[in-house]
Design a protein around this motif. Structure first.
Motif, PDB file in Angstrom:
ATOM      1  N   ARG A  25       0.949  -1.390  -0.742  1.00  0.00           N
ATOM      2  CA  ARG A  25      -0.258  -0.433  -0.036  1.00  0.00           C
ATOM      3  C   ARG A  25       0.889   1.466   0.290  1.00  0.00           C
ATOM      4  O   ARG A  25       0.249   2.343  -0.455  1.00  0.00           O
ATOM      5  CB  ARG A  25      -1.148   0.012   0.927  1.00  0.00           C
ATOM      6  CG  ARG A  25      -2.109  -1.145   1.277  1.00  0.00           C
ATOM      7  CD  ARG A  25      -3.170  -0.855   2.338  1.00  0.00           C
ATOM      8  NE  ARG A  25      -4.515  -1.947   2.171  1.00  0.00           N
ATOM      9  CZ  ARG A  25      -5.313  -1.911   1.475  1.00  0.00           C
ATOM     10  NH1 ARG A  25      -5.183  -0.752   0.660  1.00  0.00           N
ATOM     11  NH2 ARG A  25      -6.494  -2.765   1.391  1.00  0.00           N
ATOM     12  N   LEU A  26       1.499   1.040   0.672  1.00  0.00           N
ATOM     13  CA  LEU A  26       2.965   2.197   0.587  1.00  0.00           C
ATOM     14  C   LEU A  26       3.131   2.463  -1.036  1.00  0.00           C
ATOM     15  O   LEU A  26       3.262   3.969  -1.058  1.00  0.00           O
ATOM     16  CB  LEU A  26       4.050   2.566   1.532  1.00  0.00           C
ATOM     17  CG  LEU A  26       3.234   2.351   3.239  1.00  0.00           C
ATOM     18  CD1 LEU A  26       5.055   1.587   4.369  1.00  0.00           C
ATOM     19  CD2 LEU A  26       3.168   3.706   3.613  1.00  0.00           C
ATOM     20  N   LEU A  27       4.087   1.815  -1.462  1.00  0.00           N
ATOM     21  CA  LEU A  27       4.120   1.784  -3.045  1.00  0.00           C
ATOM     22  C   LEU A  27       3.162   2.368  -4.038  1.00  0.00           C
ATOM     23  O   LEU A  27       3.278   2.904  -4.525  1.00  0.00           O
ATOM     24  CB  LEU A  27       4.869  -0.050  -3.313  1.00  0.00           C
ATOM     25  CG  LEU A  27       6.541   0.155  -2.212  1.00  0.00           C
ATOM     26  CD1 LEU A  27       7.217  -0.926  -3.674  1.00  0.00           C
ATOM     27  CD2 LEU A  27       7.223   1.366  -2.320  1.00  0.00           C
ATOM     28  N   ASP A  28       1.737   1.774  -3.646  1.00  0.00           N
ATOM     29  CA  ASP A  28       0.514   2.073  -4.520  1.00  0.00           C
ATOM     30  C   ASP A  28       0.457   3.754  -4.041  1.00  0.00           C
ATOM     31  O   ASP A  28       0.814   4.510  -5.147  1.00  0.00           O
ATOM     32  CB  ASP A  28      -0.121   1.574  -4.030  1.00  0.00           C
ATOM     33  CG  ASP A  28      -0.760   0.089  -3.854  1.00  0.00           C
ATOM     34  OD1 ASP A  28      -0.271  -0.747  -5.461  1.00  0.00           O
ATOM     35  OD2 ASP A  28      -1.778  -0.785  -3.553  1.00  0.00           O
ATOM     36  N   ARG A  29       0.882   3.730  -3.011  1.00  0.00           N
ATOM     37  CA  ARG A  29       0.707   5.613  -2.505  1.00  0.00           C
ATOM     38  C   ARG A  29       1.831   6.568  -3.120  1.00  0.00           C
ATOM     39  O   ARG A  29       1.759   7.196  -3.900  1.00  0.00           O
ATOM     40  CB  ARG A  29       0.768   5.720  -1.204  1.00  0.00           C
ATOM     41  CG  ARG A  29      -1.027   4.869  -0.476  1.00  0.00           C
ATOM     42  CD  ARG A  29      -1.322   5.289   0.973  1.00  0.00           C
ATOM     43  NE  ARG A  29      -0.204   6.581   1.058  1.00  0.00           N
ATOM     44  CZ  ARG A  29       0.137   7.057   2.723  1.00  0.00           C
ATOM     45  NH1 ARG A  29       0.063   5.738   3.686  1.00  0.00           N
ATOM     46  NH2 ARG A  29       0.701   7.359   2.811  1.00  0.00           N
TER      47      ARG A  29
END
Length: 164
Positions: free
Chosen positions: A11-15
């Motif tokens: 999720r952090l990389l998605d953001r």
């Protein structure tokens, strides 16, 4: 979103892929230690390990939108770290060339030319089997068999059994 979802590397990389620098900063804090551990274990030089860590995390930032599914994100990151550290070792070995004693040592045990050259390229210059195959213009299965047989001969000779 809950804290657990926000803290997920995926999720952090998605953001981060959408330009959220704070998400990447949080990801960096999570991943930097494991990436450094992988690099340090392979390189054995703190400065080189830190440089590879920076390069890997910069690469992850650039590829943030292409990471694998949730469970595979950290494995993907650590695989990249491992690959970059191994590449660094191969580059450094290749730049120095094979150790001179390696060229003298192998013929003592009556290795074939293919066995000797394959082993020197793989173990002293850091070539992969594919690179050895290309350098020697020999099919990969023949290179692999030559290395295996040559290593068995070396082992037998070093253990006092003479050439196998």
């Amino acid at each position: 979103m809950t804290t657990a979802q926000t803290a997920s590397p995926a999720r952090l990389l998605d953001r981060a892929a959408r330009g959220d620098e704070s998400a990447f900063a949080e990801f960096y804090d999570t991943a930097a230690g494991p990436v450094l551990a992988i690099a340090a274990g392979i390189l054995r030089d703190p400065a080189s390990a830190e440089q590879v860590t920076r390069e890997v995390l910069l690469e992850i930032w650039r590829k943030a939108g292409r990471h694998p599914a949730r469970e595979g994100t950290m494995a993907w990151v650590l695989t990249i770290a491992h690959q970059r550290a191994v590449e660094r070792v191969r580059y450094e070995r290749g730049a120095r060339g094979p150790a001179p004693q390696a060229l003298e040592f192998a013929p003592l045990y009556e290795l074939t030319e293919l066995q000797r050259r394959s082993i020197v390229l793989a173990y002293y210059s850091g070539f992969t089997a594919r690179e050895v195959s290309a350098a020697l213009n020999t099919p990969i299965p023949e290179v692999a068999a030559g290395m295996r047989d040559g290593l068995l001969r070396l082992r037998a000779a070093l253990l006092g059994g003479g050439a196998a």
